[in-house]
Design a protein around this motif. Structure first.
Motif, PDB file in Angstrom:
ATOM      1  N   PRO A  71      -3.303   2.791  -4.337  1.00  0.00           N
ATOM      2  CA  PRO A  71      -3.223   3.009  -2.884  1.00  0.00           C
ATOM      3  C   PRO A  71      -2.229   2.121  -2.146  1.00  0.00           C
ATOM      4  CG  PRO A  71      -5.124   1.661  -3.394  1.00  0.00           C
ATOM      5  CD  PRO A  71      -4.514   2.026  -4.717  1.00  0.00           C
ATOM      6  N   LEU A  72      -1.480   1.284  -2.856  1.00  0.00           N
ATOM      7  CA  LEU A  72      -0.616   0.325  -2.161  1.00  0.00           C
ATOM      8  C   LEU A  72       0.795   0.872  -1.965  1.00  0.00           C
ATOM      9  CD1 LEU A  72      -1.676  -3.021  -3.869  1.00  0.00           C
ATOM     10  CD2 LEU A  72      -2.763  -1.782  -1.984  1.00  0.00           C
ATOM     11  N   ILE A  73       1.270   0.783  -0.743  1.00  0.00           N
ATOM     12  CA  ILE A  73       2.590   1.313  -0.377  1.00  0.00           C
ATOM     13  C   ILE A  73       3.401   0.186   0.248  1.00  0.00           C
ATOM     14  CG2 ILE A  73       3.797   3.024   1.056  1.00  0.00           C
ATOM     15  CD1 ILE A  73       1.154   4.641   1.115  1.00  0.00           C
ATOM     16  N   LEU A  74       4.666   0.058  -0.181  1.00  0.00           N
ATOM     17  CA  LEU A  74       5.564  -0.915   0.466  1.00  0.00           C
ATOM     18  C   LEU A  74       5.840  -0.445   1.889  1.00  0.00           C
ATOM     19  CD1 LEU A  74       7.513  -3.416   0.199  1.00  0.00           C
ATOM     20  CD2 LEU A  74       9.286  -1.759  -0.432  1.00  0.00           C
ATOM     21  N   ALA A  75       5.572  -1.312   2.862  1.00  0.00           N
ATOM     22  CA  ALA A  75       5.720  -0.931   4.275  1.00  0.00           C
ATOM     23  C   ALA A  75       7.191  -0.841   4.677  1.00  0.00           C
ATOM     24  CB  ALA A  75       4.999  -1.937   5.166  1.00  0.00           C
ATOM     25  N   SER A  76       7.441  -0.060   5.703  1.00  0.00           N
ATOM     26  CA  SER A  76       8.814   0.131   6.176  1.00  0.00           C
ATOM     27  C   SER A  76       9.406  -1.162   6.716  1.00  0.00           C
ATOM     28  CB  SER A  76       8.835   1.188   7.268  1.00  0.00           C
ATOM     29  OG  SER A  76      10.166   1.393   7.706  1.00  0.00           O
TER      30      SER A  76
END
Lengths: 299, 248
Positions: free
Chosen positions: A14-19
């Motif tokens: 569920p982990l996404i690199l933020a913009s």
């Protein structure tokens, strides 16, 4: 155990690199994935190249950062040229910003080929005429999301600002316009003054506050959104440890974005948080991450 | 966190190069850098030449403002940041080009006792552009090169390295990117540490402006092992502040 479907995207975790965080180039996006991110969001891309504000663009505080980068980006054409020949083994969410619904729709149409999904920057707190200035208005949020949905078949995520009296108003506007998900929160408008220089530190004077200090505020926003909305919610805001991540999942977030923690702890933070979530699920007798999403909303 | 420091010594080191010493001794590793803020004029990264010393070459508006500062004036600093040098090898070659000298000066001064023999090969365009020549106190041999032949060997430091590389078991370099790319080629990317440079905004691994391959110069560098840079754009292209690819 950690795989998740969010905004019609399938993620290994569920982990996404933020913009806007270490996401300038294809190589950096691959690095984030290699080090444990399930997906990535690019820097916000606009119509024209922008160099952003002059330094200082960042202030380090005991519990986070205030930044005013000023949306530096190569413009959609150079971005497209660089990304069209790249292949990625993970979802790449392209962040876009514009001054009105026409610009957003134009960008979505031009970049659909290189995007697995779009995140709409309706929330940058320090760029005049962009971001938050559009995103605080539910009617504008509706118009922008609707126009982008009409311009692309790719999933659309509306990134919301916390700088508003009730975040669910803009969340509901995005949902009504057909957004596949909302992400919240962007940074909180803030300022820092150097007492010896006797003036604001940032060249733009105001910026956006992020990091551990904003986590309880972000968590509350996610909790409120999860109660009000049916579409997916991506939690953002100060997530630094696996415990933070579990809190956001329990508040109703289906996926999580990590930004400031990449600076505080390095890219290894993705692996640390994933391992922590998995250990927690095992120890507490859960068999998949879906079982804890929104669990704290009950009752 | 920002720290206001007072300049205790300011002097001209070479043509268009000034040295600034401030009243705070930083706990640093040679190769690390600090961000220097001048209110109303901006903030830029500088390699530490010593625990309280930076060198500034006049190249634009910010550095021109720096050149107006005198002893007793203030600058604001944060850091030290980044990954510095790791002392490896016994008989080392130190390859400096132009304003690339400060981190190598720090290396020889503070890590000198890790090495048995240090040979400095230091190049500049002309004889009046050499800075920090008191580095002679910390090295065993100095070879100066100039592009115009006005001092020392006429040619580039890499010409000398190519001839003498077999004498060294390890090489350290900082200078113009084309020179460092040549050093990497001569060393076949092995047994070499490189202090790299990219346009830098935040300095702490947030903004991604200083991307170099899969690395951030501010966090993963500025000092890299040669092997790390093998398939990167070092020596090929850089990025503009807006992220577009540009020629070196």
């Amino acid at each position: 155990m950690l795989s998740i479907k969010v905004a019609k995207l399938k993620l290994e975790n569920p982990l996404i690199l933020a913009s806007g965080v270490a996401d300038m180039t294809p190589d950096l996006l691959r690095r984030a994935y290699k080090e444990g991110a399930g997906a990535v969001v690019t820097k916000s891309i606009g119509i024209e190249p922008r160099k952003g504000y002059d330094n200082p663009t960042i202030v380090e505080l005991p519990y986070g950062l205030i930044n005013a980068m000023g949306l530096p980006n190569p413009g959609w054409e150079a971005f497209y040229e660089e990304f069209k020949n790249e292949k990625f083994d993970f979802p790449v969410i392209v962040s876009i910003f514009g001054k009105d619904e026409r610009e957003f729709a134009f960008l979505a149409e031009k970049l659909s080929e290189v995007a697995d999904a779009f995140e709409l920057n309706l929330s940058c707190p320090h760029a005049k005429g962009y971001g938050m200035e559009i995103g605080q208005n539910p009617e504008m949020v509706y118009k922008v999301v609707k126009a982008v949905k009409d311009a692309t078949d790719k999933p659309v995520i509306a990134k919301l600002t916390p700088n508003i009296d009730d975040i669910t108003k803009i969340g509901l506007a995005a949902e009504k316009a057909g957004a596949d998900a909302v992400s919240a929160i962007n940074t909180i408008k803030a300022i820092a003054i150097d007492i010896y220089a006797r003036k604001p530190i940032l060249s733009n004077k105001v910026g956006g506050y992020s990091g551990p200090g904003v986590k309880p505020i972000a968590l509350r926003a996610v909790y409120d959104l999860a109660k009000a909305l049916d579409i997916d919610i991506i939690g953002i805001g100060g997530i630094t440890t696996w415990q933070d991540a579990v809190e956001f999942l329990m508040a109703g977030a289906k996926a999580l974005q990590i930004g400031t923690a990449v600076s505080l702890r390095g890219f290894k933070v993705f692996k640390e948080i994933n391992e922590g979530i998995e250990r927690f699920l095992n120890e507490e007798g859960f068999s998949s991450i879906d079982e804890i999403i929104g669990i704290a909303l009950e009752g | 966190m920002l720290l206001r420091v007072e300049l205790t010594e300011v002097w001209e080191e070479a043509r268009n190069i000034k040295a600034f010493r401030f009243n705070r001794k930083l706990d640093f590793v040679p190769g690390q850098f600090i961000m220097v803020w001048l209110p109303d004029f901006g903030e830029k990264p500088f390699s530490l030449a010593d625990e309280d010393l930076i060198l500034v070459k006049r190249v634009g508006a910010f550095t021109s403002k720096m050149f107006e500062l005198k002893e007793g004036d203030y600058i604001w600093i944060r850091g030290p940041y980044g990954k510095g040098f790791e002392p490896k090898g016994k008989n080392i070659g130190v390859i400096a080009g132009g304003i690339g000298i400060p981190p190598l000066y720090a290396l020889t001064k503070h890590y000198g006792n890790h090495f048995e023999r240090i040979t400095l090969i230091y190049g500049a365009r002309s004889k009046d552009e050499f800075a920090l020549l008191d580095i002679e106190n910390y090295v065993d041999e100095i070879i100066l090169t100039t592009d115009d032949g006005s001092l020392g060997v006429k040619g580039f430091p890499t010409d000398v390295l190519a001839e003498r590389k077999d004498e060294f078991d390890y090489v350290y370099t900082c200078g113009p990117e084309i020179m460092m790319a040549k050093v990497l080629e001569i060393m076949n990317f092995k047994n070499v540490q490189v202090s790299a440079e990219r346009y830098m905004k935040c300095g702490i691994g947030v903004c991604g402006s200083c991307a170099l391959g899969e690395y951030l110069v501010c966090r993963d560098g500025p000092v890299f092992y040669g092997e790390q840079l093998k398939n990167t754009e070092l020596g090929k292209f850089k990025r503009l502040p807006d992220g577009r690819i540009a020629r070196l």
